[in-house]
Design a protein around this motif. Structure first.
Motif, PDB file in Angstrom:
ATOM      1  N   LEU A 169       0.826  -1.210   0.000  1.00 44.65           N
ATOM      2  CA  LEU A 169       0.000   0.000   0.000  1.00 44.65           C
ATOM      3  C   LEU A 169       0.858   1.258   0.000  1.00 44.65           C
ATOM      4  O   LEU A 169       0.539   2.236  -0.688  1.00 44.65           O
ATOM      5  CB  LEU A 169      -0.950   0.002   1.202  1.00 44.65           C
ATOM      6  N   ARG A 170       1.963   1.245   0.750  1.00 50.18           N
ATOM      7  CA  ARG A 170       2.871   2.392   0.733  1.00 50.18           C
ATOM      8  C   ARG A 170       3.455   2.597  -0.657  1.00 50.18           C
ATOM      9  O   ARG A 170       3.621   3.737  -1.119  1.00 50.18           O
ATOM     10  CB  ARG A 170       3.979   2.222   1.777  1.00 50.18           C
ATOM     11  N   SER A 171       3.740   1.501  -1.344  1.00 55.54           N
ATOM     12  CA  SER A 171       4.269   1.590  -2.709  1.00 55.54           C
ATOM     13  C   SER A 171       3.229   2.198  -3.656  1.00 55.54           C
ATOM     14  O   SER A 171       3.550   3.071  -4.468  1.00 55.54           O
ATOM     15  CB  SER A 171       4.680   0.202  -3.198  1.00 55.54           C
ATOM     16  N   VAL A 172       2.003   1.753  -3.549  1.00 50.71           N
ATOM     17  CA  VAL A 172       0.921   2.304  -4.380  1.00 50.71           C
ATOM     18  C   VAL A 172       0.721   3.782  -4.058  1.00 50.71           C
ATOM     19  O   VAL A 172       0.558   4.612  -4.967  1.00 50.71           O
ATOM     20  CB  VAL A 172      -0.389   1.508  -4.192  1.00 50.71           C
ATOM     21  N   HIS A 173       0.772   4.141  -2.787  1.00 55.05           N
ATOM     22  CA  HIS A 173       0.629   5.531  -2.374  1.00 55.05           C
ATOM     23  C   HIS A 173       1.730   6.383  -3.018  1.00 55.05           C
ATOM     24  O   HIS A 173       1.466   7.480  -3.529  1.00 55.05           O
ATOM     25  CB  HIS A 173       0.672   5.633  -0.850  1.00 55.05           C
ATOM     26  N   ALA A 174       2.959   5.878  -3.012  1.00 49.20           N
ATOM     27  CA  ALA A 174       4.073   6.608  -3.620  1.00 49.20           C
ATOM     28  C   ALA A 174       3.865   6.771  -5.123  1.00 49.20           C
ATOM     29  O   ALA A 174       4.192   7.823  -5.693  1.00 49.20           O
ATOM     30  CB  ALA A 174       5.388   5.889  -3.339  1.00 49.20           C
ATOM     31  N   GLN A 175       3.337   5.750  -5.760  1.00 47.68           N
ATOM     32  CA  GLN A 175       3.057   5.849  -7.201  1.00 47.68           C
ATOM     33  C   GLN A 175       1.987   6.899  -7.476  1.00 47.68           C
ATOM     34  O   GLN A 175       2.096   7.677  -8.437  1.00 47.68           O
ATOM     35  CB  GLN A 175       2.618   4.486  -7.746  1.00 47.68           C
ATOM     36  N   LEU A 176       0.953   6.923  -6.650  1.00 46.35           N
ATOM     37  CA  LEU A 176      -0.093   7.938  -6.810  1.00 46.35           C
ATOM     38  C   LEU A 176       0.465   9.334  -6.564  1.00 46.35           C
ATOM     39  O   LEU A 176       0.102  10.284  -7.262  1.00 46.35           O
ATOM     40  CB  LEU A 176      -1.256   7.656  -5.854  1.00 46.35           C
ATOM     41  N   GLU A 177       1.355   9.460  -5.590  1.00 42.93           N
ATOM     42  CA  GLU A 177       1.974  10.754  -5.312  1.00 42.93           C
ATOM     43  C   GLU A 177       2.800  11.212  -6.512  1.00 42.93           C
ATOM     44  O   GLU A 177       2.764  12.393  -6.887  1.00 42.93           O
ATOM     45  CB  GLU A 177       2.849  10.675  -4.060  1.00 42.93           C
ATOM     46  N   ALA A 178       3.515  10.288  -7.146  1.00 44.21           N
ATOM     47  CA  ALA A 178       4.296  10.629  -8.338  1.00 44.21           C
ATOM     48  C   ALA A 178       3.379  11.089  -9.475  1.00 44.21           C
ATOM     49  O   ALA A 178       3.682  12.069 -10.176  1.00 44.21           O
ATOM     50  CB  ALA A 178       5.142   9.436  -8.782  1.00 44.21           C
ATOM     51  N   LEU A 179       2.255  10.405  -9.652  1.00 45.74           N
ATOM     52  CA  LEU A 179       1.280  10.830 -10.668  1.00 45.74           C
ATOM     53  C   LEU A 179       0.739  12.213 -10.347  1.00 45.74           C
ATOM     54  O   LEU A 179       0.598  13.062 -11.240  1.00 45.74           O
ATOM     55  CB  LEU A 179       0.112   9.847 -10.735  1.00 45.74           C
ATOM     56  N   HIS A 180       0.457  12.445  -9.087  1.00 49.02           N
ATOM     57  CA  HIS A 180      -0.068  13.740  -8.665  1.00 49.02           C
ATOM     58  C   HIS A 180       0.954  14.837  -8.938  1.00 49.02           C
ATOM     59  O   HIS A 180       0.613  15.926  -9.415  1.00 49.02           O
ATOM     60  CB  HIS A 180      -0.443  13.676  -7.187  1.00 49.02           C
ATOM     61  N   ASP A 181       2.222  14.562  -8.654  1.00 47.66           N
ATOM     62  CA  ASP A 181       3.282  15.527  -8.954  1.00 47.66           C
ATOM     63  C   ASP A 181       3.330  15.844 -10.448  1.00 47.66           C
ATOM     64  O   ASP A 181       3.491  16.998 -10.841  1.00 47.66           O
ATOM     65  CB  ASP A 181       4.647  15.000  -8.502  1.00 47.66           C
ATOM     66  N   GLN A 182       3.171  14.814 -11.284  1.00 52.50           N
ATOM     67  CA  GLN A 182       3.172  15.024 -12.738  1.00 52.50           C
ATOM     68  C   GLN A 182       2.020  15.920 -13.158  1.00 52.50           C
ATOM     69  O   GLN A 182       2.189  16.826 -13.980  1.00 52.50           O
ATOM     70  CB  GLN A 182       3.071  13.687 -13.481  1.00 52.50           C
ATOM     71  N   VAL A 183       0.849  15.670 -12.597  1.00 55.71           N
ATOM     72  CA  VAL A 183      -0.331  16.480 -12.937  1.00 55.71           C
ATOM     73  C   VAL A 183      -0.097  17.931 -12.525  1.00 55.71           C
ATOM     74  O   VAL A 183      -0.377  18.860 -13.284  1.00 55.71           O
ATOM     75  CB  VAL A 183      -1.598  15.911 -12.256  1.00 55.71           C
ATOM     76  N   ARG A 184       0.459  18.138 -11.334  1.00 60.94           N
ATOM     77  CA  ARG A 184       0.722  19.495 -10.857  1.00 60.94           C
ATOM     78  C   ARG A 184       1.764  20.186 -11.745  1.00 60.94           C
ATOM     79  O   ARG A 184       1.628  21.370 -12.054  1.00 60.94           O
ATOM     80  CB  ARG A 184       1.171  19.483  -9.404  1.00 60.94           C
ATOM     81  N   GLU A 185       2.794  19.446 -12.153  1.00 64.08           N
ATOM     82  CA  GLU A 185       3.813  20.023 -13.034  1.00 64.08           C
ATOM     83  C   GLU A 185       3.212  20.434 -14.379  1.00 64.08           C
ATOM     84  O   GLU A 185       3.491  21.508 -14.882  1.00 64.08           O
ATOM     85  CB  GLU A 185       4.942  19.019 -13.285  1.00 64.08           C
ATOM     86  N   GLN A 186       2.411  19.531 -14.945  1.00 66.16           N
ATOM     87  CA  GLN A 186       1.777  19.824 -16.231  1.00 66.16           C
ATOM     88  C   GLN A 186       0.879  21.056 -16.114  1.00 66.16           C
ATOM     89  O   GLN A 186       0.855  21.906 -16.985  1.00 66.16           O
ATOM     90  CB  GLN A 186       0.967  18.629 -16.720  1.00 66.16           C
ATOM     91  N   ARG A 187       0.152  21.124 -15.013  1.00 60.51           N
ATOM     92  CA  ARG A 187      -0.768  22.250 -14.810  1.00 60.51           C
ATOM     93  C   ARG A 187       0.006  23.561 -14.648  1.00 60.51           C
ATOM     94  O   ARG A 187      -0.407  24.590 -15.170  1.00 60.51           O
ATOM     95  CB  ARG A 187      -1.636  21.992 -13.584  1.00 60.51           C
ATOM     96  N   SER A 188       1.131  23.511 -13.964  1.00 62.23           N
ATOM     97  CA  SER A 188       1.891  24.750 -13.746  1.00 62.23           C
ATOM     98  C   SER A 188       2.674  25.177 -14.987  1.00 62.23           C
ATOM     99  O   SER A 188       3.028  26.345 -15.131  1.00 62.23           O
ATOM    100  CB  SER A 188       2.847  24.592 -12.567  1.00 62.23           C
ATOM    101  N   SER A 189       2.917  24.239 -15.907  1.00 54.66           N
ATOM    102  CA  SER A 189       3.672  24.601 -17.108  1.00 54.66           C
ATOM    103  C   SER A 189       2.767  25.082 -18.252  1.00 54.66           C
ATOM    104  O   SER A 189       3.254  25.559 -19.262  1.00 54.66           O
ATOM    105  CB  SER A 189       4.501  23.407 -17.597  1.00 54.66           C
ATOM    106  N   VAL A 190       1.455  24.979 -18.072  1.00 56.78           N
ATOM    107  CA  VAL A 190       0.515  25.453 -19.082  1.00 56.78           C
ATOM    108  C   VAL A 190       0.326  26.945 -18.919  1.00 56.78           C
ATOM    109  O   VAL A 190      -0.010  27.419 -17.833  1.00 56.78           O
ATOM    110  CB  VAL A 190      -0.859  24.716 -18.947  1.00 56.78           C
ATOM    111  N   PRO A 191       0.567  27.728 -19.974  1.00 58.52           N
ATOM    112  CA  PRO A 191       0.378  29.173 -19.880  1.00 58.52           C
ATOM    113  C   PRO A 191      -1.063  29.541 -19.587  1.00 58.52           C
ATOM    114  O   PRO A 191      -1.977  28.920 -20.092  1.00 58.52           O
ATOM    115  CB  PRO A 191       0.796  29.711 -21.247  1.00 58.52           C
TER     116      PRO A 191
END
Length: 63
Positions: free
Chosen positions: A40-62
């Motif tokens: 479960l901790r591993s899955v949580h870390a994977q979800l956190e990585a996905l969330h980071d990607q979404v936040r990065e994509q959102r912040s890089s969109v003008p």
């Protein structure tokens, strides 16, 4: 970790992570659940990585 999600995708990821956190707390009260909690901790870390990607994509969109 309560804050306003930026997108519906963020909301899904936040909800999923919160559910895993609840499961981890509940399972910690039972013996012989370490292997499950580690998964479960591993899955949580994977979800956190996905969330980071979404936040990065959102912040890089003008705006």
């Amino acid at each position: 970790m309560r804050y306003e999600p930026g997108t519906s995708e963020c909301r899904v990821l936040i909800n999923s992570k919160e559910q895993i956190e609840t499961m981890l707390l509940t399972l910690s009260k039972l013996e012989n659940t370490e292997a499950i909690r580690e998964q479960l901790r591993s899955v949580h870390a994977q979800l956190e990585a996905l969330h980071d990607q979404v936040r990065e994509q959102r912040s890089s969109v003008p705006a």
